[in-house]
Design an enzyme around this catalytic site. Sequence first.
Site, short mmCIF file in Angstrom:
data_model
loop_
_atom_site.label_atom_id
_atom_site.label_comp_id
_atom_site.label_asym_id
_atom_site.label_seq_id
_atom_site.Cartn_x
_atom_site.Cartn_y
_atom_site.Cartn_z
N ARG A 95 0.84 -1.18 0.00
CA ARG A 95 0.00 0.00 0.00
C ARG A 95 0.88 1.25 0.00
NH1 ARG A 95 -3.35 -2.42 -2.10
NH2 ARG A 95 -5.38 -3.04 -1.31
N GLU A 121 -2.69 8.09 -3.94
CA GLU A 121 -3.15 7.56 -5.22
C GLU A 121 -4.46 8.20 -5.67
OE1 GLU A 121 -2.08 3.38 -5.09
OE2 GLU A 121 -3.69 3.03 -6.53
N HIS A 180 -0.71 0.94 -10.28
CA HIS A 180 -1.44 -0.05 -9.47
C HIS A 180 -1.89 -1.24 -10.35
CE1 HIS A 180 -3.78 -0.47 -5.46
NE2 HIS A 180 -3.49 -1.66 -5.97
C1 DGY Z 1 -6.17 -5.34 -3.83
O1 DGY Z 1 -6.97 -6.19 -4.19
O2 DGY Z 1 -6.15 -4.91 -2.67
C2 DGY Z 1 -5.21 -4.85 -4.89
O3 DGY Z 1 -4.40 -3.83 -4.46
C3 DGY Z 1 -5.92 -4.51 -6.18
O4 DGY Z 1 -5.03 -4.74 -7.23
#
Ligand code: DGY
Length: 327
Positions: A236, A265, A283
Site C-alpha cells: 500500500r 493515489e 497499481h
Molecule cells: C487489492 O486487491 O487490494 C489490490 O491492491 C488490487 O489490485
Amino acid sequence: MKKVFITARLPGNSVELLKREFHVDVFPEERPATRNELLKGAKDAHGLITMLFDKVDRILIDSCQKLCVISNCAVGTENIDIPYATKKRIFVTNTPGVLTETTADLAWALILSVSRRVVEGDTFVRDGKFIGWRPSLLLGVNVYGKTLGIYGMGRIGTAVSRRAKGFDMQVIYHNRRRNEEVEREIRAKYVDFPTLLRESDFLVITAPLNEESRGRFGIEEFRKMKRTAVIVNVGRGQIIKEKELAFALKEGIIWGAGLDVYEREPIVEEGLLNLKNAVLIPHLGSATEETRTKMADIAIENVILALSGNIPKNLVNPKVLRENKKS
Ligand code: DGY
C-alpha cells in the site's frame, strides 16, 4: 427487482448472470466515479460492487437505505467503513486468494526492471540513442545471489519469496508476528526491522496498511539501507513517505525504487516523476486478464449470494451475522 450498482466496467461475463436476477447499473466511464456520481448511482441499490478507489463511508452508507451488501472487487477493504457497515447489518466482501501469484509476478517485474534499468533502456532505444554496445552503458545491479527482504510475509510476500529460489537469493523478512511455516517452506529468516533495512539488497513491501505499517519507510529508514539497495512497493502506498523517497533516490541514498502503489493515489509525488532510478506503474498488481476476471467473478458471486438470502463466501465482517441474529 433488486438493484445492483457496479462502479466500473468489469472483465468477463459474470455481469450477465447478475443481470438475469437483478437490475444492474454499471458506471460507464473509464474513470472513477466522482463523489456525486457515486452517491447518485448507489442511492437505491441493494448491492454495490465497488473498487478500491470508491470511498464507502458513513455518508454513502446512510444514503443507501436498501443496501444489503458491499462487494469490493479487491483484497483490500480500507476504502470501506467496515465497523459502520457492520452496525448497519450490511455484508462486506472481498476477493482474496486469486491475486496472490499475479501480484508476486509484478513485484518481480519491478525488481528486475529497476535493477537492470529496463525502462531506461527501452526509452534509450526508442530515442534512437543506441549506436552500439558500450562497456559502461546503463549498468545495473545483479539480482542473482543477493538478499531479498520482505516487509509483510503474508500470502503475497511468500509468493514473492518462492520465486527468489531461482535467483539463489537469501530471504529475510520482518512481520508483526513470525511466520514459522514460511520459514520452513522457503528457508526465510525472521529479522528485526533494523536488520531488514541493513541487510536487504531488494526490499519488497507486501504488507497491508495498518497502524504499524503506515509511514514506516521514511528518510531515517532509507539512510539505514545499503546505497545499492532497491525498494519495491506492491503493498500500500501510504507505507512509504513518498517525498522522502524521492529525496533519497535523488541523493543516491538508495539505488532505486519500483512503485505500483502511491501515498495519495492516483496522485504521484512530483519529485519522483523525473527520476530515472524510479520505475512507476499504475497499481497493476492484479492486472492480468485471468486474475481480474476471477476477481470480478468472485465479487459478483458474493452479491448474488447475499441478495438471494445466503451468506456470501468472502465475508470480511463476520460480526454482521451476530448483528443480524440480534434483530
Ligand atoms: C487489492 O486487491 O487490494 C489490490 O491492491 C488490487 O489490485
